[in-house]
Design a protein around this motif. Structure first.
Motif, short mmCIF file in Angstrom:
data_model
loop_
_atom_site.label_atom_id
_atom_site.label_comp_id
_atom_site.label_asym_id
_atom_site.label_seq_id
_atom_site.Cartn_x
_atom_site.Cartn_y
_atom_site.Cartn_z
N SER A 1 0.90 -1.36 0.10
CA SER A 1 -0.06 0.04 0.04
C SER A 1 0.88 1.15 0.06
O SER A 1 1.72 1.56 1.00
CB SER A 1 -0.85 0.05 1.20
OG SER A 1 -1.61 1.15 1.08
N GLU A 2 0.72 2.03 -1.13
CA GLU A 2 1.48 3.30 -1.06
C GLU A 2 0.94 4.66 -0.82
O GLU A 2 1.45 5.69 -0.94
CB GLU A 2 2.16 3.33 -2.52
CG GLU A 2 3.03 2.04 -3.03
CD GLU A 2 4.35 1.95 -2.18
OE1 GLU A 2 4.73 3.28 -1.71
OE2 GLU A 2 4.87 0.97 -1.96
N GLU A 3 -0.43 4.48 -0.64
CA GLU A 3 -1.16 5.86 -0.36
C GLU A 3 -0.54 6.41 0.96
O GLU A 3 -0.84 5.60 1.80
CB GLU A 3 -2.49 5.54 -0.73
CG GLU A 3 -3.51 6.96 -0.33
CD GLU A 3 -4.98 6.37 -0.54
OE1 GLU A 3 -5.79 7.51 -0.69
OE2 GLU A 3 -5.33 5.21 -0.72
N LYS A 4 -0.28 7.66 0.89
CA LYS A 4 -0.01 8.19 2.20
C LYS A 4 -0.94 9.63 2.46
O LYS A 4 -1.53 10.03 1.49
CB LYS A 4 1.46 8.75 2.13
CG LYS A 4 2.54 7.67 2.11
CD LYS A 4 2.40 6.73 3.18
CE LYS A 4 3.38 5.52 3.19
NZ LYS A 4 3.32 4.68 4.03
N VAL A 5 -1.30 9.81 3.49
CA VAL A 5 -2.02 10.91 4.09
C VAL A 5 -1.38 11.70 5.08
O VAL A 5 -0.77 11.11 6.23
CB VAL A 5 -3.54 10.12 4.81
CG1 VAL A 5 -4.33 11.11 5.18
CG2 VAL A 5 -4.41 9.28 3.84
N SER A 6 -1.66 13.02 5.10
CA SER A 6 -0.58 13.83 5.96
C SER A 6 -1.53 13.79 7.26
O SER A 6 -2.79 13.70 7.44
CB SER A 6 -1.07 15.29 5.15
OG SER A 6 -0.42 16.34 6.59
N LEU B 1 -9.83 3.24 3.96
CA LEU B 1 -9.38 3.12 5.48
C LEU B 1 -8.43 2.07 5.73
O LEU B 1 -8.15 1.39 5.01
CB LEU B 1 -11.07 2.96 6.15
CG LEU B 1 -12.03 3.90 5.64
CD1 LEU B 1 -13.27 3.50 6.35
CD2 LEU B 1 -11.47 5.31 5.98
N TYR B 2 -7.81 2.14 6.99
CA TYR B 2 -6.91 1.56 7.36
C TYR B 2 -6.96 0.92 8.73
O TYR B 2 -7.08 1.72 9.68
CB TYR B 2 -5.43 2.12 7.41
CG TYR B 2 -4.39 1.23 7.81
CD1 TYR B 2 -3.80 0.39 6.99
CD2 TYR B 2 -3.75 1.66 9.00
CE1 TYR B 2 -2.60 -0.56 7.49
CE2 TYR B 2 -2.63 0.91 9.30
CZ TYR B 2 -2.21 -0.26 8.74
OH TYR B 2 -1.15 -1.17 9.22
N ARG C 1 2.93 0.36 8.13
CA ARG C 1 2.06 0.15 7.04
C ARG C 1 0.80 1.37 7.00
O ARG C 1 0.20 1.44 6.05
CB ARG C 1 1.49 -1.03 7.07
CG ARG C 1 2.57 -2.32 6.42
CD ARG C 1 1.78 -3.80 6.15
NE ARG C 1 1.33 -4.29 7.42
CZ ARG C 1 1.90 -5.05 8.14
NH1 ARG C 1 3.19 -5.33 7.69
NH2 ARG C 1 1.37 -5.35 9.17
N SER C 2 0.86 2.21 8.09
CA SER C 2 -0.24 3.38 8.38
C SER C 2 0.09 4.23 6.90
O SER C 2 1.24 4.29 6.95
CB SER C 2 -0.16 3.55 9.50
OG SER C 2 -1.13 4.74 9.55
N PRO C 3 -0.98 4.60 6.55
CA PRO C 3 -0.89 5.85 5.56
C PRO C 3 -0.34 6.93 6.16
O PRO C 3 -0.10 7.77 5.35
CB PRO C 3 -2.32 5.88 4.96
CG PRO C 3 -3.01 4.60 5.14
CD PRO C 3 -2.45 3.97 6.35
#
Length: 321
Positions: free
Chosen positions: A167-172, A261-262, A301-303
């Motif tokens: 999973s590559e999606e990152k969130v600020s 969601l994660y 692994r958290s975004p």
């Protein structure tokens, strides 16, 4: 629902046990002899019973923040505040009771500020106090499938990140919902010899914020080298799914349009810490500290996380009032 009820039951039982043991520990100590040595010792020296320890470290350092768009935390002025009675103590962000402080082994019951929030805000004891900046360090990764719950009950499968490293999606971190402060209550078991100490800490959330638990094992050893007192510490810590998911998971409360969601899993994580001190005179001491904490898989692994570890370093002087 079953998981939520189960963890509430664990927290209630843990808190009841904490209260019961503290009560009977106090009764037993009323008839016991005073502390044999008359001192309590920590990483920065010994504290006389019924006295305050006030010190401040001045220097240059930083804690590298692993969160996406999280600010690295400067370490420049770090107070160190403690008071130890014969049994009760206050040590920076922790208040506790020592059951048999005169022995080589000791059991403490305590309440302390949980340190996870320190990555989300600068104004936290974990960033502002000397002990807090270097105490939440931990030890041994067990791969991507660390023990713990897969947590399939909280989020529907179609909306949940798979917990895979792909999973590559990152969130600020600036875009997610507020993470609250939490208070932990627990027990700490010490065994110390002349130059080493073993400690096992078990704690649970007593503030009903994340409704989880953590466990930590520490081993430290100290030795002298060319006028310096060197103390390395190895640690390993387990963080429950509830703790990890509250701070590093993503759910509907985060209100992230178009983002998956994660749900984070529990896991074990390692750390190493090194402290070196050299006295200048009775009040001033050279002080060097460094720490490396490897994040477990549920956190990595958290975004909202984009680093695998937390690195902390500081060099300066300490003044003891």
């Amino acid at each position: 629902m079953l998981l939520t009820l189960s963890n509430k039951s664990v927290n209630t039982a843990f808190l009841a046990l904490l209260t019961l043991f503290t009560h009977y520990g106090a009764m037993a100590q009323d008839s016991a002899e005073a502390v044999e040595s008359g001192k309590n010792c920590d990483n920065t020296g010994c504290i006389e019973v019924d006295s305050w320890h006030l010190a401040v470290a001045l220097g240059v350092g930083a804690k590298i923040n692993p969160l996406v768009n999280g600010d690295d935390l400067p370490l420049v002025i770090l107070p160190d505040i403690a008071y130890y009675g014969e049994n009760w103590y206050w040590d920076n962000a922790e208040v506790g009771y020592q059951w048999n402080a005169s022995s080589n082994w000791n059991i403490e019951s305590f309440v302390s500020v949980n340190t996870e929030k320190a990555l989300f805000t600068f104004w936290h004891p974990g960033n502002l106090l000397l002990a807090g900046s270097f105490s939440s360090i931990t030890a041994k990764p067990v791969g991507d499938d660390e023990g713990g719950d897969t947590g399939n009950t909280l989020l529907p499968p179609t909306s949940r990140v798979s917990n895979s490293a792909s999973s590559e999606e990152k969130v600020s971190v600036d875009d997610v919902a507020h993470r609250d402060w939490a208070l932990d209550g627990g027990f700490r078991f010490h065994y110390s010899s002349e130059n080493s100490e073993w400690a096992l800490t078990l704690a649970t959330d007593v503030s009903s914020v994340y409704n989880g638990q953590w466990l930590k094992f520490d081993y430290s050893n100290k030795f002298d080298w060319q006028g310096w007192q060197i103390q390395p510490t190895l640690s390993v810590e387990w963080k429950s799914r509830e703790l990890t998911n509250y701070y590093y998971g993503l759910d509907a409360d985060d209100n992230l349009p178009g983002a998956s969601l994660y749900e984070a899993k529990a896991g074990w994580q390692p750390a190493i810490k090194l402290m070196a001190m050299k006295p200048i005179n009775d009040q001033w001491t050279w002080l060097v500290m460094a720490g490396y904490q490897y994040l477990h898989g549920g956190m990595r692994r958290s975004p909202i996380v984009n680093k695998k570890s937390i690195i902390t370093a500081f060099a300066g002087v300490s003044y003891r009032f």
